[in-house]
Design a protein around this motif. Structure first.
Motif, PDB file in Angstrom:
ATOM      1  N   LYS A 110       4.420   0.126   6.488  1.00 26.92           N
ATOM      2  CA  LYS A 110       5.127   0.361   6.447  1.00 26.92           C
ATOM      3  C   LYS A 110       5.263   0.902   4.941  1.00 26.92           C
ATOM      4  CE  LYS A 110       7.073  -4.404   6.602  1.00 26.92           C
ATOM      5  NZ  LYS A 110       7.103  -5.767   7.149  1.00 26.92           N
ATOM      6  N   GLN A 111       6.554   0.957   3.899  1.00 25.09           N
ATOM      7  CA  GLN A 111       6.413   1.220   2.970  1.00 25.09           C
ATOM      8  C   GLN A 111       6.956   0.005   1.646  1.00 25.09           C
ATOM      9  OE1 GLN A 111       6.932   5.007   1.383  1.00 25.09           O
ATOM     10  NE2 GLN A 111       6.407   4.461  -0.785  1.00 25.09           N
ATOM     11  N   ASP A 112       6.336   0.047   0.994  1.00 23.90           N
ATOM     12  CA  ASP A 112       6.619  -1.490   0.394  1.00 23.90           C
ATOM     13  C   ASP A 112       6.801  -0.930  -1.177  1.00 23.90           C
ATOM     14  OD1 ASP A 112       8.155  -3.434  -1.499  1.00 23.90           O
ATOM     15  OD2 ASP A 112       6.143  -5.308  -1.164  1.00 23.90           O
ATOM     16  N   GLY A 113       8.461  -0.451  -2.137  1.00 18.43           N
ATOM     17  CA  GLY A 113       7.825   0.226  -3.173  1.00 18.43           C
ATOM     18  C   GLY A 113       6.787   1.957  -3.304  1.00 18.43           C
ATOM     19  N   SER A 114       5.618   1.612  -4.392  1.00 21.32           N
ATOM     20  CA  SER A 114       5.208   1.895  -4.947  1.00 21.32           C
ATOM     21  C   SER A 114       3.591   1.058  -3.463  1.00 21.32           C
ATOM     22  CB  SER A 114       3.956   1.918  -5.916  1.00 21.32           C
ATOM     23  OG  SER A 114       5.351   1.823  -6.930  1.00 21.32           O
ATOM     24  N   TYR A 115       3.276   0.320  -2.579  1.00 23.68           N
ATOM     25  CA  TYR A 115       3.388   0.340  -1.963  1.00 23.68           C
ATOM     26  C   TYR A 115       2.464   0.619  -0.326  1.00 23.68           C
ATOM     27  CZ  TYR A 115       0.690  -2.276  -5.674  1.00 23.68           C
ATOM     28  OH  TYR A 115       0.245  -2.624  -7.436  1.00 23.68           O
ATOM     29  N   PHE A 116       1.822   0.400   0.580  1.00 22.44           N
ATOM     30  CA  PHE A 116       1.954   0.925   1.940  1.00 22.44           C
ATOM     31  C   PHE A 116       1.417  -0.674   2.321  1.00 22.44           C
ATOM     32  CE2 PHE A 116       1.343   5.656   0.989  1.00 22.44           C
ATOM     33  CZ  PHE A 116       3.235   6.174   1.780  1.00 22.44           C
ATOM     34  N   ASP A 132     -14.924  -7.225   8.966  1.00 21.61           N
ATOM     35  CA  ASP A 132     -15.192  -7.702   9.991  1.00 21.61           C
ATOM     36  C   ASP A 132     -13.776  -7.854  10.868  1.00 21.61           C
ATOM     37  OD1 ASP A 132     -13.448  -9.308   8.603  1.00 21.61           O
ATOM     38  OD2 ASP A 132     -14.664 -11.129   9.024  1.00 21.61           O
ATOM     39  N   GLY A 133     -13.232  -7.353  10.869  1.00 25.24           N
ATOM     40  CA  GLY A 133     -11.626  -7.379  11.678  1.00 25.24           C
ATOM     41  C   GLY A 133     -10.598  -6.644  11.751  1.00 25.24           C
ATOM     42  N   VAL A 134      -9.332  -6.963  12.125  1.00 22.85           N
ATOM     43  CA  VAL A 134      -8.463  -5.855  12.191  1.00 22.85           C
ATOM     44  C   VAL A 134      -7.469  -7.192  10.750  1.00 22.85           C
ATOM     45  CG1 VAL A 134      -6.437  -5.606  13.117  1.00 22.85           C
ATOM     46  CG2 VAL A 134      -8.420  -5.284  14.398  1.00 22.85           C
ATOM     47  N   TYR A 135      -7.129  -6.245  10.528  1.00 24.13           N
ATOM     48  CA  TYR A 135      -6.415  -7.073   9.287  1.00 24.13           C
ATOM     49  C   TYR A 135      -5.207  -6.053   8.764  1.00 24.13           C
ATOM     50  CZ  TYR A 135     -10.758 -10.024   7.618  1.00 24.13           C
ATOM     51  OH  TYR A 135     -11.520 -10.911   8.207  1.00 24.13           O
ATOM     52  N   ARG A 136      -4.098  -6.802   7.954  1.00 25.84           N
ATOM     53  CA  ARG A 136      -3.198  -6.579   8.023  1.00 25.84           C
ATOM     54  C   ARG A 136      -3.309  -6.320   6.001  1.00 25.84           C
ATOM     55  NH1 ARG A 136       2.459  -5.448   9.610  1.00 25.84           N
ATOM     56  NH2 ARG A 136       1.769  -7.255  10.801  1.00 25.84           N
ATOM     57  N   LYS A 137      -3.326  -4.529   5.580  1.00 24.36           N
ATOM     58  CA  LYS A 137      -3.365  -4.536   4.075  1.00 24.36           C
ATOM     59  C   LYS A 137      -2.152  -4.290   3.583  1.00 24.36           C
ATOM     60  CE  LYS A 137      -7.393  -5.938   2.783  1.00 24.36           C
ATOM     61  NZ  LYS A 137      -7.239  -6.780   2.991  1.00 24.36           N
ATOM     62  N   ARG A 138      -2.335  -4.348   2.031  1.00 27.49           N
ATOM     63  CA  ARG A 138      -1.282  -4.038   0.644  1.00 27.49           C
ATOM     64  C   ARG A 138      -1.654  -2.769   0.419  1.00 27.49           C
ATOM     65  NH1 ARG A 138       3.836  -4.839  -1.479  1.00 27.49           N
ATOM     66  NH2 ARG A 138       4.423  -4.753  -3.515  1.00 27.49           N
ATOM     67  N   ARG A 139      -1.650  -1.418   0.079  1.00 27.86           N
ATOM     68  CA  ARG A 139      -2.645  -0.501  -0.624  1.00 27.86           C
ATOM     69  C   ARG A 139      -1.826   0.113  -1.431  1.00 27.86           C
ATOM     70  NH1 ARG A 139      -7.755   0.004   0.801  1.00 27.86           N
ATOM     71  NH2 ARG A 139      -8.700  -0.824   2.617  1.00 27.86           N
ATOM     72  N   HIS A 140      -2.010   0.555  -2.303  1.00 24.83           N
ATOM     73  CA  HIS A 140      -0.856   1.553  -3.395  1.00 24.83           C
ATOM     74  C   HIS A 140      -1.053   2.467  -3.275  1.00 24.83           C
ATOM     75  CE1 HIS A 140       0.512   3.301  -7.260  1.00 24.83           C
ATOM     76  NE2 HIS A 140       0.808   1.717  -7.757  1.00 24.83           N
ATOM     77  N   ILE A 141      -0.032   3.425  -3.232  1.00 29.67           N
ATOM     78  CA  ILE A 141       0.021   4.965  -2.547  1.00 29.67           C
ATOM     79  C   ILE A 141      -1.347   5.510  -3.225  1.00 29.67           C
ATOM     80  CG2 ILE A 141       1.715   5.905  -4.223  1.00 29.67           C
ATOM     81  CD1 ILE A 141       3.237   7.025  -1.762  1.00 29.67           C
TER      82      ILE A 141
END
Length: 152
Positions: A110-116, A132-141
């Motif tokens: 999903k999108q959160d402002g300028s981040y995915f 080393d695994g499957v993670y949830r990340k927050r990446r700038h667009i």
């Protein structure tokens, strides 16, 4: 809805960890789905495995650039896709100057402002492409190079 099935599938994998370098029961299932040998880098294989679980016809590949041959809905510095709207299950790619290509992929959740908010295989807390695994990340667009959409 296929999109919900894909999201449920990749979200259920959060917390999967390697046992050894690019190894482990689940990691080897991802690799096998993309016809890769045990021990291979597996971010793209994770995408292949997820789509296969829900019957979506997509690329079968462990090579990140192959996810952006078609179905591209966004490309950084490209005027044609300026108004991209995040959709769960879209595949994003990160470009690595050292490799001169896209060298890491994952799912946009999903999108959160300028981040995915993303779900990615073969990464870590720091967002490495050799994790080393499957993670949830927050990446700038601005860090996202390309996005493709496989869910119709």
């Amino acid at each position: 809805l296929k999109q919900n099935e894909v999201r449920r599938t990749y979200t259920a994998e959060l917390g999967v960890r390697e046992t050894g370098f690019n190894k482990g029961k689940r990691v080897e299932e991802y690799l096998k789905a993309a016809n890769l040998k045990p021990g291979s880098a597996w971010c793209a294989a994770f995408i292949t495995w997820t789509f296969k679980q829900v019957g979506i016809k997509a690329v079968v590949s462990g090579y990140s650039p192959n996810w952006f041959q078609s179905n591209i809905v966004y490309k950084r510095d490209d005027n044609i896709n300026r108004h991209y709207s995040a959709s769960a299950g879209d595949v994003f790619g990160l470009y690595f100057e050292s490799k001169k290509r896209i060298a890491h992929v994952g799912f946009i959740d999903k999108q959160d402002g300028s981040y995915f908010i993303t779900v990615e295989g073969n990464t870590n807390e720091a967002g490495s492409r050799e994790g080393d695994g499957v993670y949830r990340k927050r990446r700038h667009i601005k860090t996202i190079y390309a996005i493709s959409r496989w869910i119709k």
